[in-house]
Design a protein around this motif. Structure first.
Motif, short mmCIF file in Angstrom:
data_model
loop_
_atom_site.label_atom_id
_atom_site.label_comp_id
_atom_site.label_asym_id
_atom_site.label_seq_id
_atom_site.Cartn_x
_atom_site.Cartn_y
_atom_site.Cartn_z
N UNK A 271 -2.22 10.50 2.81
CA UNK A 271 -0.86 10.78 2.35
C UNK A 271 0.15 10.46 3.46
N UNK A 272 -0.13 10.96 4.65
CA UNK A 272 0.78 10.77 5.77
C UNK A 272 1.05 9.28 6.03
N UNK A 273 -0.02 8.49 6.07
CA UNK A 273 0.14 7.09 6.44
C UNK A 273 0.65 6.24 5.28
N UNK A 274 0.41 6.70 4.05
CA UNK A 274 1.01 6.02 2.91
C UNK A 274 2.53 6.20 2.94
N UNK B 296 -2.95 4.87 -2.80
CA UNK B 296 -1.58 4.96 -2.29
C UNK B 296 -0.61 5.33 -3.40
N UNK B 297 -0.75 4.68 -4.55
CA UNK B 297 0.15 4.99 -5.66
C UNK B 297 0.04 6.45 -6.05
N UNK B 298 -1.18 6.94 -6.14
CA UNK B 298 -1.36 8.34 -6.52
C UNK B 298 -0.69 9.28 -5.51
N UNK B 299 -0.80 8.92 -4.22
CA UNK B 299 -0.19 9.76 -3.19
C UNK B 299 1.33 9.83 -3.34
N UNK B 300 1.90 8.77 -3.90
CA UNK B 300 3.36 8.71 -3.98
C UNK B 300 3.91 9.21 -5.31
N UNK B 301 3.09 9.14 -6.36
CA UNK B 301 3.70 9.26 -7.69
C UNK B 301 3.81 10.67 -8.23
N UNK B 302 2.91 11.56 -7.87
CA UNK B 302 2.91 12.83 -8.57
C UNK B 302 3.84 13.89 -7.98
N UNK C 272 10.20 9.68 -3.41
CA UNK C 272 9.29 8.59 -3.76
C UNK C 272 8.70 8.73 -5.16
N UNK C 273 8.44 9.96 -5.58
CA UNK C 273 7.88 10.16 -6.93
C UNK C 273 8.88 9.71 -8.00
N UNK C 274 10.17 9.90 -7.73
CA UNK C 274 11.18 9.45 -8.69
C UNK C 274 11.28 7.94 -8.70
N UNK C 275 11.15 7.34 -7.52
CA UNK C 275 11.19 5.88 -7.45
C UNK C 275 10.05 5.30 -8.28
N UNK C 276 8.86 5.90 -8.15
CA UNK C 276 7.72 5.43 -8.93
C UNK C 276 8.01 5.57 -10.42
N UNK D 161 7.64 -6.48 -8.67
CA UNK D 161 6.70 -6.80 -7.58
C UNK D 161 7.32 -6.46 -6.23
N UNK D 162 8.59 -6.83 -6.06
CA UNK D 162 9.23 -6.54 -4.78
C UNK D 162 9.41 -5.03 -4.57
N UNK D 163 9.69 -4.33 -5.66
CA UNK D 163 9.90 -2.89 -5.53
C UNK D 163 8.59 -2.15 -5.22
N UNK D 164 7.48 -2.64 -5.77
CA UNK D 164 6.22 -1.94 -5.49
C UNK D 164 5.61 -2.42 -4.18
N UNK D 165 6.16 -3.47 -3.58
CA UNK D 165 5.60 -4.02 -2.36
C UNK D 165 5.28 -2.99 -1.29
N UNK D 166 6.23 -2.11 -0.95
CA UNK D 166 5.95 -1.13 0.10
C UNK D 166 4.96 -0.04 -0.34
N UNK D 167 4.78 0.10 -1.65
CA UNK D 167 3.89 1.15 -2.15
C UNK D 167 2.47 0.63 -2.32
N UNK D 168 2.37 -0.52 -3.02
CA UNK D 168 1.06 -1.10 -3.32
C UNK D 168 1.08 -2.54 -2.84
N UNK D 169 0.95 -2.70 -1.51
CA UNK D 169 1.22 -4.03 -0.92
C UNK D 169 0.24 -5.12 -1.35
N UNK D 170 -1.01 -4.74 -1.61
CA UNK D 170 -1.99 -5.79 -1.91
C UNK D 170 -1.74 -6.41 -3.29
N UNK D 171 -1.60 -5.55 -4.30
CA UNK D 171 -1.43 -6.13 -5.65
C UNK D 171 -0.08 -6.83 -5.75
N UNK D 172 0.89 -6.38 -4.96
CA UNK D 172 2.19 -7.05 -4.98
C UNK D 172 2.02 -8.49 -4.51
N UNK D 173 1.27 -8.69 -3.42
CA UNK D 173 1.04 -10.05 -2.93
C UNK D 173 0.26 -10.87 -3.97
N UNK D 174 -0.76 -10.23 -4.55
CA UNK D 174 -1.63 -10.93 -5.51
C UNK D 174 -0.83 -11.38 -6.74
#
Length: 853
Positions: free
Chosen positions: A53-56, A638-644, A717-721, A752-765
RNA sequence: GCCUCGGUGGCGGAAUUGGUAGACGCGCCGGAUUCAAAAUCCGGUUCUGGCAACAGAGUGAGAGUUCGAGUCUCUCCCGAGGCACCA
């Protein structure tokens, strides 16, 4: 349909970022800098969910700020000294250094699998002499500057193990391994003069405007400034006087006893030859050094037989007790008791049958009738039974009593702080050696600078209890640097808070030969955003604030406050499970059977579900992040850490929540991998005509970017998600509408750009899958068009007497007349009015119409 | 014991300054697809009463201020973090 292959994708993008040095940074005076720091971990073995959580959170901030054009410093290292390594050494016979370095290697790999945007070239570990050697120099400088000194102080002593115990190792007054009754023992120890900075540390809290209010309050209360008086009482039959600190000297006429700490010099003197008192002090000492233990223990006292002479009332004396609740560390270690106006004093007086004299009465009370029952009277009022103070309120009485006491030489006004000096000596091996030598002739001699570092020896044994450095034959014995005679090296090491009090500055220049490279530190410091657990709200953060000032005084750096912004995260919780015998069970040991009941995975057997609590090894309610990352991927975790939950609140870990995050990631992936419409090519201009539905989504894209910016800036962050998910839902609606192809692509690229900092791998993919160039990690944040943010019509609520009866659509900023007309025409409003006219109509533009009948 | 924070549907949580309580997600219910399941898709979902329209209740408990309170004030209950040697 193809599932998103995170295993392939995550490893590939991590390698790409590394190969392209995406997160390597250096000082660049032309760009605004931004320093993001998460509290570095203790290498306990494996990362836990709290780390994830901390590092996410930190990674989100770092990547977001980078996209917004900042030169972002985002480092990681290891708080590598500490007690657990010694416990592991004793339990498993592994050298602390090996155990620690192996843990670091494991945890580094685990962190890397999360795809965090660290500049790994700056990694440091505090147990390496390249790090701790500098704090030995700092300590010598602190000595010269008068910021370090030695004094006697109390520790918890285990008489069976002959070892000093941490408060954590004292359980119900007994040593955790030996079970022996703990004693208090006095040892000479090193202290840092944080108390010199009490006022400054308190005042500067006002400047920390990007810190949570609760942390600022906790620090202010911890420093605990109080204005009062130091009183000096004569003792009947003795020459010396008893010094007492009080914030309520105005209640002196209500004093009926005095009490001193069991560790007060006078108590020790009186115990000589007094078996009863000696035993009482021993009993108090068995409570250990923890304030919580002392304060929650039953209040007890021992009458010394001495009488304290009241400074104002002739012939009146107060009995002197030794009391277990008086702390030697606070004030003078002595109090006068006024049972009428202090609850603890009242309880004590009732127990030992002492007088209770009210000296402050409520303004309208009959002074002759006023008495104290079971509750002390703490409010303001007028003084009674107090001769020259009678009739005054508390403030005036305090001033009057202070003047009188100063006149007769029995006291003086004083400002007192609860904050005590920082004891940095630890009787432990796995820490930074304190660079001094003890000589029989010369006393304490600092190690000469040219002899630094004092390296921690690796060839130690844990066969005997206590600190291995004490029985290391060659390391300990040295010649006195001053007189040359045989002497002994200090075997105490520093408190590990020492290391964590300056690592943030070292990250600016981790390879520097000097402790700190001024140019680098001046560029990067302060930390713009510090992120970590709320449990550090006081100690670590206060020590770091002090240490930075001490370093400033010694010329190491040029600022006082290390952390400009602070975000404190809540803890990760999980349901707890117990079997029929009350044994704790791991979540993996428990399965849901067909009836929806929880049973043992190993077979049939009832399981009791407990409420969700902080994840802890002792209750086994832990989930290993590595398994989650292997099963679902880092982005899902990471998404779970940010969303709830919002970052500062506790977060409940649930399997269902992680499944939900995983589903969303697959949905995103299908939107690019299986589009149902022909998307325009990358970079195609917006068509001249867009149909209504698509235009609405286009506006929503702009509105979402604006809203997400606000949410990220405020750490919601949960609201952003939630907003990004809403936008995703709207874009998905366009998925089979040919006329919306351009907006579909535009919307998706923005997502994609908005989720980049949250879920960086799938954003690139996703970005690559759509045929776009560049890396999301290096692309700028999306812009939005201000003119598309507001709509022409608004939906407002219509209330009758404050109760909502319905809504109406109305043009933005409509006047009261227009709003009233549509509101009153609403059938439910007509019903309520029953043909009559409203008494009043309240209209708040763009919000509500409230009809009062 | 002291300091600090929190309490909103079955669950996590939304709700600029007092102005539509329950956004978004989870779970659950119903349906589509399937030989079947998983996955996916569609619809519903605060509670109570009602086929429904609708009515009433509702943000830990109780009081208060206000046209209007999750939000402000007071009292209380419960939970969490810290208390100086766990980090």
């Amino acid at each position: 349909m193809a599932r998103y292959n995170f295993r392939n994708s995550e490893a590939r993008w991590q390698k790409t970022w590394q190969d392209k040095n995406c997160f390597k940074v250096s000082e660049d005076p032309d760009r605004p800098k931004y320093y993001v720091l998460e509290m570095f971990p203790y290498p306990s073995g494996r990362i836990h969910m709290g780390h994830v959580r901390n590092y996410t959170l930190g990674d989100l901030v770092a990547r977001y700020k980078k996209a917004r054009g900042f030169n972002v410093l985002h480092p990681m290292g290891w708080d590598a000294f500490g007690l657990p390594a010694e416990n592991a050494a004793i339990a498993n016979n592994v050298p602390p250094a090996d155990w620690t370095r192996e843990n670091i290697a494991t945890m580094r790999d685990q962190l890397k699998s999360m795809g965090l945007s660290y500049d790994w070239d700056r990694e440091l570990a505090t147990c390496e002499q390249g790090y701790y050697r500098h704090e030995q120099k700092m300590f010598l400088d602190f000595l010269k500057a008068g910021l370090a000194y030695r004094k006697e102080s109390w520790v918890n002593w285990d008489p069976i193990e002959s070892t000093v115990l941490a408060n954590e190792q004292v359980i119900d007054g007994r040593g955790w391994r030996s079970g022996a009754l703990v004693e208090k023992k006095r040892l000479a120890q090193w202290f840092l003069k944080i108390s010199d900075y009490s006022e400054e540390l308190l005042q500067a809290i006002d400047t920390l405007d990007r810190w949570p209010e609760r942390v600022r309050l906790m620090q202010a209360n911890w420093i605990g400034r109080s204005e009062g008086m130091r009183l000096e009482f004569n003792i009947k039959g003795r020459e010396d006087r008893l010094e007492v600190f009080s914030t309520r000297a105005d209640t002196l006429y209500g004093a009926t006893f005095c009490a001193i700490s069991p560790n007060h010099p006078l108590a020790e003197e009186l115990s000589d030859g007094n078996d009863g008192l000696t035993e009482f002090i021993a009993e108090c000492n068995r409570l250990g050094t923890s304030e919580a233990a002392i304060e929650t223990a039953e209040k007890k006292g021992f009458d010394t037989g001495l009488e304290i002479i009241h400074p104002f009332i002739e012939e009146k004396t107060l009995p002197l007790y030794v009391a277990n609740f008086v702390l030697m560390e606070y004030g003078t270690g002595a109090i006068f008791g006024c049972p009428g106006h202090d609850q603890r004093d009242l309880d004590f007086a009732r127990k030992y049958d002492l007088d209770v004299i009210p000296v402050v009465a409520p303004k309208d009370a009959d002074a002759a009738e006023f008495s104290i029952g079971n509750e002390a009277y703490l409010e303001d009022g007028i003084h009674i039974n107090s001769e020259f103070l009678d009739g005054l309120n508390i403030t005036d009485a305090k001033a009057a009593v202070a003047d009188r006491l100063e006149d007769i030489g029995c006291g003086r006004r004083e400002i007192n702080y609860r904050l005590r000096d920082w004891g940095v000596s630890r009787q432990r091996y796995w820490g930074c050696p304190i660079p001094v030598i003890n000589c029989d002739d010369c006393g304490v001699v600092p190690v000469p600078e040219q002899d630094l570092p004092v390296e921690l020896p690796m060839d130690v044994s844990f066969d005997q209890p206590g600190n291995p450095l004490d029985h290391h034959p060659t390391w300990k014995d040295v010649d006195c640097p001053s007189c040359g005679k045989p002497a002994r090296r200090e075997t105490d090491t520093f408190d590990t808070f020492f290391e964590s009090s300056w690592y943030f500055a070292r990250f600016c220049c981790p390879q520097s030969a000097e402790a700190l490279d001024r140019a680098a530190v001046d560029y990067w410091m302060p930390v713009d955003q510090y992120i970590g657990g709320i449990e550090h709200a006081v100690l670590h953060l206060l020590y770091s604030r002090f240490f930075t000032r001490a370093l400033e005084k010694c010329g190491y750096l040029g600022l006082a406050e290390p952390f400009a912004g602070l975000m404190t995260q809540g803890m990760i919780c999980h349901e707890t499970y117990q079997d029929q015998d009350g044994r704790w069970l791991f979540p993996d040991d428990v399965v849901k059977n067909d009836d929806g009941k929880f049973v043992l995975a190993s077979g049939v057997g009832d399981v009791t579900i407990g409420r969700s609590e902080k994840m802890s090894k002792s209750k086994k309610n832990v989930v290993d992040p590595e398994l989650i990352i292997k099963e679902y991927g880092a982005d899902t975790a990471r998404l779970f850490m940010l969303s709830d939950s919002p970052p500062d609140r506790d977060l409940d870990w649930t399997e269902a929540g992680i499944e939900g995050a995983w589903r969303y990631i697959n949905r995103l992936w299908r939107m690019v991998s299986e589009p149902k419409i022909e998307m325009p090519v990358s970079g195609a201009p917006m068509p001249a005509e867009i149909d209504d539905v698509a235009e609405k989504v286009r506006r929503l894209v702009h509105q979402t970017v604006a809203a997400v910016n606000g949410d990220l800036d405020r750490f919601h962050f949960n609201k952003a998600v939630a907003r990004i998910r809403e936008l995703t839902n709207a874009i998905e609606e366009l998925r089979d509408q040919d006329g919306a192809a351009w907006v579909y692509r535009f919307g998706l690229e923005t997502v994609i750009k908005l989720i980049g900092p949250m879920m960086p791998h799938i954003a690139e993919e996703m970005w690559a899958e759509m045929g776009n160039d560049g890396l999301i990690a290096e692309l700028p944040w999306p812009d939005y068009d201000e003119s598309l943010l507001v709509e022409d019509t608004v939906t407002i609520a219509v209330q009758v007497n404050g109760k909502t009866k319905g809504t109406v659509d109305i043009s933005r900023d409509a006047d009261q007349e227009a709003a009233e007309a549509v509101a009153l025409a609403l059938p439910s409003v007509e019903n309520s009015l029953n043909g009559g006219a409203p008494r009043k109509v309240i209209y708040v533009p763009n919000r509500i119409v409230n009809v009062v009948v």
